[in-house]
Design a protein around this motif. Structure first.
Motif, PDB file in Angstrom:
ATOM      1  N   SER A 141      87.105  84.441  52.604  1.00  0.00           N
ATOM      2  CA  SER A 141      88.133  84.912  51.170  1.00  0.00           C
ATOM      3  C   SER A 141      88.771  83.901  51.216  1.00  0.00           C
ATOM      4  CB  SER A 141      88.577  86.055  52.019  1.00  0.00           C
ATOM      5  OG  SER A 141      90.134  86.033  51.240  1.00  0.00           O
ATOM      6  N   PHE A 142      88.919  83.325  52.139  1.00  0.00           N
ATOM      7  CA  PHE A 142      89.869  81.618  52.580  1.00  0.00           C
ATOM      8  C   PHE A 142      89.164  80.507  51.913  1.00  0.00           C
ATOM      9  CE2 PHE A 142      90.489  77.780  54.369  1.00  0.00           C
ATOM     10  CZ  PHE A 142      91.568  77.705  54.627  1.00  0.00           C
ATOM     11  N   THR A 143      87.678  80.770  51.927  1.00  0.00           N
ATOM     12  CA  THR A 143      86.886  79.595  50.839  1.00  0.00           C
ATOM     13  C   THR A 143      87.405  79.813  49.358  1.00  0.00           C
ATOM     14  OG1 THR A 143      85.431  81.074  50.443  1.00  0.00           O
ATOM     15  CG2 THR A 143      85.138  79.016  52.116  1.00  0.00           C
ATOM     16  N   GLU A 144      87.923  81.018  48.762  1.00  0.00           N
ATOM     17  CA  GLU A 144      87.946  81.647  47.608  1.00  0.00           C
ATOM     18  C   GLU A 144      89.388  81.262  47.212  1.00  0.00           C
ATOM     19  OE1 GLU A 144      87.707  85.766  47.008  1.00  0.00           O
ATOM     20  OE2 GLU A 144      85.510  85.034  46.723  1.00  0.00           O
ATOM     21  N   HIS A 145      90.442  80.804  47.827  1.00  0.00           N
ATOM     22  CA  HIS A 145      91.916  79.917  47.181  1.00  0.00           C
ATOM     23  C   HIS A 145      91.869  78.310  46.979  1.00  0.00           C
ATOM     24  CE1 HIS A 145      95.497  78.628  48.137  1.00  0.00           C
ATOM     25  NE2 HIS A 145      96.216  79.746  47.514  1.00  0.00           N
ATOM     26  N   ARG A 146      91.892  78.517  46.136  1.00  0.00           N
ATOM     27  CA  ARG A 146      91.659  76.985  44.899  1.00  0.00           C
ATOM     28  C   ARG A 146      92.590  75.665  46.176  1.00  0.00           C
ATOM     29  NH1 ARG A 146      97.076  75.794  42.641  1.00  0.00           N
ATOM     30  NH2 ARG A 146      98.497  78.215  42.602  1.00  0.00           N
ATOM     31  N   SER A 147      93.023  75.274  46.968  1.00  0.00           N
ATOM     32  CA  SER A 147      94.065  75.050  47.532  1.00  0.00           C
ATOM     33  C   SER A 147      93.144  74.143  48.671  1.00  0.00           C
ATOM     34  CB  SER A 147      95.398  74.992  48.028  1.00  0.00           C
ATOM     35  OG  SER A 147      95.241  76.289  48.943  1.00  0.00           O
ATOM     36  N   VAL A 148      91.748  75.468  49.729  1.00  0.00           N
ATOM     37  CA  VAL A 148      91.089  74.648  50.203  1.00  0.00           C
ATOM     38  C   VAL A 148      90.239  73.001  49.687  1.00  0.00           C
ATOM     39  CG1 VAL A 148      88.672  76.153  51.631  1.00  0.00           C
ATOM     40  CG2 VAL A 148      90.521  77.076  51.279  1.00  0.00           C
ATOM     41  N   THR A 149      90.370  72.150  50.734  1.00  0.00           N
ATOM     42  CA  THR A 149      89.790  70.996  50.479  1.00  0.00           C
ATOM     43  C   THR A 149      87.400  71.060  50.986  1.00  0.00           C
ATOM     44  OG1 THR A 149      90.157  70.692  53.152  1.00  0.00           O
ATOM     45  CG2 THR A 149      91.929  70.011  51.073  1.00  0.00           C
ATOM     46  N   ASP A 150      87.044  69.705  50.598  1.00  0.00           N
ATOM     47  CA  ASP A 150      86.513  69.409  50.838  1.00  0.00           C
ATOM     48  C   ASP A 150      86.094  70.061  52.926  1.00  0.00           C
ATOM     49  OD1 ASP A 150      85.639  69.479  47.769  1.00  0.00           O
ATOM     50  OD2 ASP A 150      85.105  67.680  48.016  1.00  0.00           O
ATOM     51  N   GLU A 151      86.434  69.149  53.216  1.00  0.00           N
ATOM     52  CA  GLU A 151      86.491  68.951  54.273  1.00  0.00           C
ATOM     53  C   GLU A 151      86.946  70.085  55.298  1.00  0.00           C
ATOM     54  OE1 GLU A 151      90.027  66.461  53.869  1.00  0.00           O
ATOM     55  OE2 GLU A 151      88.594  64.445  54.169  1.00  0.00           O
ATOM     56  N   GLU A 152      87.999  71.766  54.511  1.00  0.00           N
ATOM     57  CA  GLU A 152      87.389  72.342  55.278  1.00  0.00           C
ATOM     58  C   GLU A 152      86.617  73.473  54.766  1.00  0.00           C
ATOM     59  OE1 GLU A 152      92.294  72.913  54.880  1.00  0.00           O
ATOM     60  OE2 GLU A 152      91.701  72.975  53.262  1.00  0.00           O
ATOM     61  N   MET A 153      85.710  72.839  53.354  1.00  0.00           N
ATOM     62  CA  MET A 153      84.845  73.630  53.521  1.00  0.00           C
ATOM     63  C   MET A 153      83.802  73.534  53.862  1.00  0.00           C
ATOM     64  SD  MET A 153      85.413  75.603  50.930  1.00  0.00           S
ATOM     65  CE  MET A 153      84.234  76.277  49.606  1.00  0.00           C
ATOM     66  N   ASP A 154      83.140  72.160  54.679  1.00  0.00           N
ATOM     67  CA  ASP A 154      82.460  71.791  55.050  1.00  0.00           C
ATOM     68  C   ASP A 154      82.911  73.052  57.137  1.00  0.00           C
ATOM     69  OD1 ASP A 154      81.575  70.240  53.363  1.00  0.00           O
ATOM     70  OD2 ASP A 154      82.166  68.517  54.041  1.00  0.00           O
ATOM     71  N   VAL A 155      83.615  73.042  57.757  1.00  0.00           N
ATOM     72  CA  VAL A 155      84.298  73.281  58.629  1.00  0.00           C
ATOM     73  C   VAL A 155      83.014  74.957  58.460  1.00  0.00           C
ATOM     74  CG1 VAL A 155      85.509  73.645  60.473  1.00  0.00           C
ATOM     75  CG2 VAL A 155      85.416  71.146  59.515  1.00  0.00           C
ATOM     76  N   ILE A 156      84.327  75.211  57.548  1.00  0.00           N
ATOM     77  CA  ILE A 156      84.055  76.324  57.122  1.00  0.00           C
ATOM     78  C   ILE A 156      82.369  77.573  57.116  1.00  0.00           C
ATOM     79  CG2 ILE A 156      84.571  78.731  55.583  1.00  0.00           C
ATOM     80  CD1 ILE A 156      87.635  76.999  55.235  1.00  0.00           C
ATOM     81  N   GLY A 157      81.672  77.072  56.486  1.00  0.00           N
ATOM     82  CA  GLY A 157      80.311  76.680  56.204  1.00  0.00           C
ATOM     83  C   GLY A 157      80.148  76.094  57.016  1.00  0.00           C
ATOM     84  N   GLU A 158      79.941  75.764  58.073  1.00  0.00           N
ATOM     85  CA  GLU A 158      79.574  75.590  59.989  1.00  0.00           C
ATOM     86  C   GLU A 158      79.604  76.454  60.260  1.00  0.00           C
ATOM     87  OE1 GLU A 158      76.943  73.911  62.176  1.00  0.00           O
ATOM     88  OE2 GLU A 158      77.416  73.354  60.567  1.00  0.00           O
ATOM     89  N   LEU A 159      80.198  77.368  60.387  1.00  0.00           N
ATOM     90  CA  LEU A 159      81.261  78.070  61.181  1.00  0.00           C
ATOM     91  C   LEU A 159      80.866  79.752  60.338  1.00  0.00           C
ATOM     92  CD1 LEU A 159      84.858  77.906  61.268  1.00  0.00           C
ATOM     93  CD2 LEU A 159      83.197  77.723  63.242  1.00  0.00           C
ATOM     94  N   LEU A 160      80.644  79.255  59.077  1.00  0.00           N
ATOM     95  CA  LEU A 160      79.964  80.502  58.572  1.00  0.00           C
ATOM     96  C   LEU A 160      78.253  81.115  58.928  1.00  0.00           C
ATOM     97  CD1 LEU A 160      81.728  80.919  55.019  1.00  0.00           C
ATOM     98  CD2 LEU A 160      81.731  82.417  56.832  1.00  0.00           C
ATOM     99  N   THR A 161      77.782  79.368  58.825  1.00  0.00           N
ATOM    100  CA  THR A 161      76.629  79.601  59.066  1.00  0.00           C
ATOM    101  C   THR A 161      75.767  79.962  60.772  1.00  0.00           C
ATOM    102  OG1 THR A 161      75.892  77.958  57.080  1.00  0.00           O
ATOM    103  CG2 THR A 161      74.617  78.126  58.979  1.00  0.00           C
ATOM    104  N   ASN A 162      76.756  79.900  61.836  1.00  0.00           N
ATOM    105  CA  ASN A 162      76.777  80.301  62.819  1.00  0.00           C
ATOM    106  C   ASN A 162      77.241  81.781  63.748  1.00  0.00           C
ATOM    107  OD1 ASN A 162      75.824  77.854  64.134  1.00  0.00           O
ATOM    108  ND2 ASN A 162      78.162  76.764  63.971  1.00  0.00           N
ATOM    109  N   LEU A 163      77.936  82.244  62.348  1.00  0.00           N
ATOM    110  CA  LEU A 163      78.801  83.466  62.577  1.00  0.00           C
ATOM    111  C   LEU A 163      77.176  84.345  62.209  1.00  0.00           C
ATOM    112  CD1 LEU A 163      82.341  82.752  61.301  1.00  0.00           C
ATOM    113  CD2 LEU A 163      81.647  84.009  63.862  1.00  0.00           C
TER     114      LEU A 163
END
Length: 82
Positions: free
Chosen positions: A27-49
């Motif tokens: 849900s957080f990734t769907e917000h327009r203010s999320v930066t590319d760097e944040e998306m990279d970190v969240i992507g790694e977290l999602l992969t592990n989760l």
């Protein structure tokens, strides 16, 4: 993907808690203010989760913890090789 992180998450959290965390991060990734760097970190977290949830399921289906973790890594590596 980091197997030690996946194993830690799987051992210390139930599948429902992990899935709830995945839902919030997605849900957080769907917000327009999320930066590319944040998306990279969240992507790694999602992969592990997601890996931890899958390992939980394999254990529930009868695999030992070690076999579940090893089979998950083989599955991921096999899909990368294709």
């Amino acid at each position: 993907m980091k197997l030690p992180v996946i194993k830690h998450l799987q051992r210390n959290n139930d599948a429902e808690k992990l899935q709830n965390t995945i839902d919030v991060l997605e849900s957080f990734t769907e917000h327009r203010s999320v930066t590319d760097e944040e998306m990279d970190v969240i992507g790694e977290l999602l992969t592990n989760l997601c890996g931890a949830v899958e390992v939980h399921q394999m254990i529930k289906n009868g695999d030992s913890e070690m076999d579940a973790a090893n089979n998950f890594v083989k599955k991921v590596m096999g899909s990368i090789d294709r």
